[in-house]
Design a protein around this motif. Structure first.
Motif, mmCIF file in Angstrom:
data_model
loop_
_atom_site.group_PDB
_atom_site.id
_atom_site.type_symbol
_atom_site.label_atom_id
_atom_site.label_comp_id
_atom_site.label_asym_id
_atom_site.label_seq_id
_atom_site.Cartn_x
_atom_site.Cartn_y
_atom_site.Cartn_z
ATOM 1 N N PRO B 54 -21.037 -39.295 9.792
ATOM 2 C CA PRO B 54 -19.919 -40.251 9.884
ATOM 3 C C PRO B 54 -20.303 -41.687 9.554
ATOM 4 O O PRO B 54 -19.419 -42.511 9.347
ATOM 5 N N MET B 55 -21.598 -42.002 9.503
ATOM 6 C CA MET B 55 -22.010 -43.338 9.070
ATOM 7 C C MET B 55 -21.923 -43.463 7.550
ATOM 8 O O MET B 55 -22.138 -44.551 7.012
ATOM 9 N N THR B 67 -28.547 -30.924 13.005
ATOM 10 C CA THR B 67 -28.144 -31.820 11.918
ATOM 11 C C THR B 67 -28.504 -33.230 12.350
ATOM 12 O O THR B 67 -27.923 -33.759 13.305
ATOM 13 N N LEU B 68 -29.478 -33.830 11.665
ATOM 14 C CA LEU B 68 -30.058 -35.095 12.125
ATOM 15 C C LEU B 68 -29.817 -36.218 11.123
ATOM 16 O O LEU B 68 -29.945 -36.013 9.908
ATOM 17 N N THR B 69 -29.517 -37.404 11.639
ATOM 18 C CA THR B 69 -29.399 -38.593 10.793
ATOM 19 C C THR B 69 -30.347 -39.669 11.317
ATOM 20 O O THR B 69 -30.900 -39.536 12.397
ATOM 21 N N GLN B 70 -30.500 -40.724 10.524
ATOM 22 C CA GLN B 70 -31.369 -41.871 10.850
ATOM 23 C C GLN B 70 -32.841 -41.509 10.615
ATOM 24 O O GLN B 70 -33.427 -40.716 11.353
ATOM 25 N N LEU B 72 -35.843 -42.930 11.008
ATOM 26 C CA LEU B 72 -36.934 -43.044 11.997
ATOM 27 C C LEU B 72 -36.844 -41.981 13.091
ATOM 28 O O LEU B 72 -37.850 -41.319 13.388
ATOM 29 N N PRO B 73 -35.671 -41.771 13.699
ATOM 30 C CA PRO B 73 -35.570 -40.645 14.647
ATOM 31 C C PRO B 73 -35.922 -39.298 14.003
ATOM 32 O O PRO B 73 -36.547 -38.452 14.662
ATOM 33 N N ILE B 74 -35.559 -39.100 12.746
ATOM 34 C CA ILE B 74 -35.934 -37.847 12.070
ATOM 35 C C ILE B 74 -37.458 -37.719 12.010
ATOM 36 O O ILE B 74 -38.019 -36.663 12.310
#
Lengths: 218, 218
Positions: B54-55, B67-70, B72-74
């Motif tokens: 959604p970003m 399902t991962l976004t961003q 650095l967190p990934i």
């Protein structure tokens, strides 16, 4: 090295506010050294402060003999150096990534885009809409994540994490840009619960040593 | 769940590029699904992609049923879920905070400020100087940190970390904005060393499935 940490901060800076909450949870004794972001052309641009923080931003935390910048790395450091005092991250990597994802949507996805320097570049007529839209879009993403993964009192589970710490100052900024929080009921619910906690109350921008009298909460 | 991860990405996106490098180090098999940031009004804005992210940004990584976004967190998730394959963070909290600090200066301090949407808002006449100045300022901070703390081959020590992974795509962006790298000899030295590594070569924007023919490295 002193046992009392020093936080170079500004009362209303959301990144300073995050670190104050984290320091409260980690029971770290600290004093604040005010860096006024507007007075004197912005004290963050002074040569003295630039030698501490060449990005000319707050906060900077002096702790354990280290001079640290960037609020998320500071909070990760507090977590790793003080793991036994109120963990700010859950244990399971699948929960940890959700915490960091929410924190990072705020930290890199929203906050820099509605920061002072970008607003100044965007110009006075457009800046309210620009800031509003940046926060609105990020909150859509966070509300989605919370609806999918939040089953507890706070962002992820029933313990306060780094995600919660980033959320509260960002919700305050949302009110300044007239974001309609009725569209984000999960964020609003969690924010209300967090605002009641003493570690959050003590860190609020209205009760800091450099809060101007007219904004001070009695 | 499939054993092959799927990375929704764009060849030239620096955040996609970071995740490709990390996946290579962690020996994760992945395929890429191209999201063209300019064609068709920006495919990241399509309803189909918005339901994934959604970003409306790349990358999104589908891995381990998540399902991962961003970025650095990934990368932190890849590190925590695969700790035994080439660690991307050092062991000591005092070194880990330096890695994250450099990564975050790039991730939240530089990249969002010189991102497409901000450049469009700043306007065509000012955007080159704006992007240049954002990168220059961030690189001053990183060069300072590296001079103080880098004693090895790479940003922190002799092992490739998340800081290095963020650095290389940002140095490429610096060249697009004509940042004078002679002012940042430590960054330039480390970048050159990193570019020689196979995990970095394979992740380079010139050799991706969606790299246009005229930019492809033969």
């Amino acid at each position: 090295m002193s046992n009392v940490a020093v936080l170079h901060s500004y009362f209303r800076s959301s990144c300073s506010w995050r670190v104050r909450i984290a320091l409260n949870y980690k029971q770290v004794q600290y004093t604040q050294k005010s860096v006024h972001l507007l007075n004197n052309g912005g004290e963050q641009h002074s040569d003295e402060y630039k030698s501490v923080n060449p990005m000319e931003q707050v906060p900077t935390l002096v702790i354990d003999g280290l001079t640290l910048t960037q609020s998320l790395p500071i909070m990760e450091y507090l977590e790793e150096s003080r793991p036994d005092i109120h963990p700010l991250l859950p244990g399971d990597p699948k929960d940890r990534v959700r915490v960091r994802q929410i924190a990072e949507i705020i930290n890199s996805g929203i906050q820099p885009v509605q920061n002072l320097s970008v607003l100044q570049a965007v110009g006075p007529e457009r800046k309210m809409k620009w800031g509003h839209d940046a926060i609105h879009k990020g909150f859509v993403a966070i509300e989605d994540l919370l609806k999918a993964h939040s089953t507890g009192k706070y962002c992820i589970g029933d313990n306060v994490t780094i995600a919660d710490i980033c959320l509260v100052p960002q919700v305050y900024n949302a009110s300044r840009f007239k974001v309609d929080m009725a569209l984000f009921p999960t964020i609003a619910r969690i924010n209300s619960a967090l605002e009641e906690l003493p570690e959050f109350k003590k860190a609020h921008f209205t009760v800091q040593p450099d809060t101007p009298e007219e904004l001070k909460k009695s």
